[in-house]
Enzyme design. Structure first.
Site, PDB file in Angstrom:
ATOM      1  N   LEU A 160       1.015  -1.301   0.017  1.00 46.19           N
ATOM      2  CA  LEU A 160      -0.158  -0.081  -0.153  1.00 46.19           C
ATOM      3  C   LEU A 160       0.974   1.351   0.103  1.00 46.19           C
ATOM      4  CD1 LEU A 160      -2.560  -1.004   2.621  1.00 46.19           C
ATOM      5  CD2 LEU A 160      -2.874  -1.271   0.119  1.00 46.19           C
ATOM      6  N   HIS A 161       1.670   1.436  -1.091  1.00 51.59           N
ATOM      7  CA  HIS A 161       2.736   2.398  -1.100  1.00 51.59           C
ATOM      8  C   HIS A 161       2.002   3.891  -0.594  1.00 51.59           C
ATOM      9  CE1 HIS A 161       5.629  -0.109  -3.376  1.00 51.59           C
ATOM     10  NE2 HIS A 161       4.631  -0.446  -4.066  1.00 51.59           N
ATOM     11  N   ASP A 162       1.005   4.412  -1.156  1.00 54.04           N
ATOM     12  CA  ASP A 162       0.638   5.576  -0.905  1.00 54.04           C
ATOM     13  C   ASP A 162      -0.073   5.848   0.280  1.00 54.04           C
ATOM     14  OD1 ASP A 162       1.673   6.216  -3.634  1.00 54.04           O
ATOM     15  OD2 ASP A 162      -0.214   5.778  -4.706  1.00 54.04           O
TER      16      ASP A 162
END
Length: 320
Positions: A241-243
């Site tokens: 869930l990078h962002d």
């Protein structure tokens, strides 16, 4: 009311989670969302942003479309291999129809209006290519005083994901990234993929999210293509869930441990284009070889389980 926040985004599955995290946090005043090309073309990222805000019941949040291409060179390709042809695993059409029209102004114009109207400095969370933010700071240098800090997802300290050297957001517009990270004095937090990969969530986390609420179920339904991609990238069943990691820091400063480090962005046309070069030498040693450069707060660590719980609880509504 809460921390004032504007998200600049290219949804994108992980962007979807990040938007929901901000939109469903009662201690956040989400002033607006601007869109940029990236994971898919601008028309799709804009449509996705409108639909995601509709899903979250946030018709009060304005959306403006921004840059459709990088500052200088054409964008070589999109990230359909990870996010699907529409940016949301081919399931964007299953989200609610937008209930608010797109703003009739461009992203930079809306950013200026929102920042000028704010009664306190605003946090910007760019979670796609940095084209809109570079244009904002170049065309409106005085607006920097209305920005509290820029918390952005991008870069890799030791490797890339789009090329061996470059992470997707920075690689998509290196010239814009260099403008924001190197040439501007606005305080910035760089959340690199080295840390976001460590924050990956497994299918058990996704199942808990899916069972938590209709919004959680809808977000989980957007993940099949993304999950298939990250099985290859991680070697196990999960997603990154990078962002959402960057937006978590934007919402709760200090959630990520940072180090103030000089950062350069490689803008050549060679194999290292888009690389983020972070100087981790001790300050005394850096001083021996030249003038002390501008630094960026680079996120290097966090309470991994605590961050996963924070994102899950905020999106599921367990602790709002």
């Amino acid at each position: 009311m809460g921390r004032k926040l504007i998200i600049d985004t290219d949804p994108g599955v992980d962007d979807a989670f990040a938007i929901a995290l901000a939109a469903l946090s009662e201690d956040v005043e989400l002033l607006g969302v601007t869109t940029v090309f990236g994971n898919v073309p601008l028309s799709a990222t804009t449509r996705n942003a409108l639909r995601l805000l509709s899903l979250c019941g946030r018709a009060d949040v304005p959306v403006a479309a921004g840059a459709a291409r990088p500052l200088v060179y054409p964008h070589p390709h999109r990230a359909r291999y990870a996010h699907g042809a529409d940016g949301l695993s081919g399931r964007a059409g299953e989200l609610p129809d937008p209930v608010r029209a797109l703003e009739p102004v461009d992203a930079v114009s809306m950013l200026v209006s929102l920042l000028e109207a704010a009664d306190e400095p605003v946090t910007l969370a760019p979670i796609g290519p940095l084209t809109n933010i570079a244009l904002l700071l170049a065309a409106h240098p005085g607006i920097a005083e209305k920005i509290d800090r820029i918390v952005l997802m991008g870069g890799g300290l030791v490797r890339g994901n789009t090329t061996a050297a470059a992470e997707f957001n920075i690689w998509s517009d290196p010239e814009a990234a260099r403008r924001v990270l190197v040439e501007e004095a606005v305080p910035a937090v760089l959340v690199p993929m080295d840390l976001t990969y460590r924050c990956a969530v497994d299918t058990g986390w996704l199942a808990e999210l899916a069972g938590s609420s209709p919004i959680g179920a809808a977000l989980n339904a957007l993940t099949p293509d993304y999950l298939e991609h990250y099985k290859k990238a991680l070697g196990w069943d999960g997603i990154v869930l990078h962002d959402a990691v960057a937006v978590a820091e934007a919402i709760r400063p200090g959630m990520l441990r940072t180090e103030a480090l000089p950062v350069e962005v490689e803008c050549s046309l060679g194999p290292s284009r888009g690389a983020t070069v972070v100087d981790s030498r001790l300050p005394g040693l850096r001083g021996e070889t030249g003038e002390e450069p501008h630094t960026v707060d680079v996120a290097v660590d966090t309470d991994l389980d605590g961050l996963r719980t924070f994102v899950l609880e905020r999106i599921s509504g367990a602790k709002r």
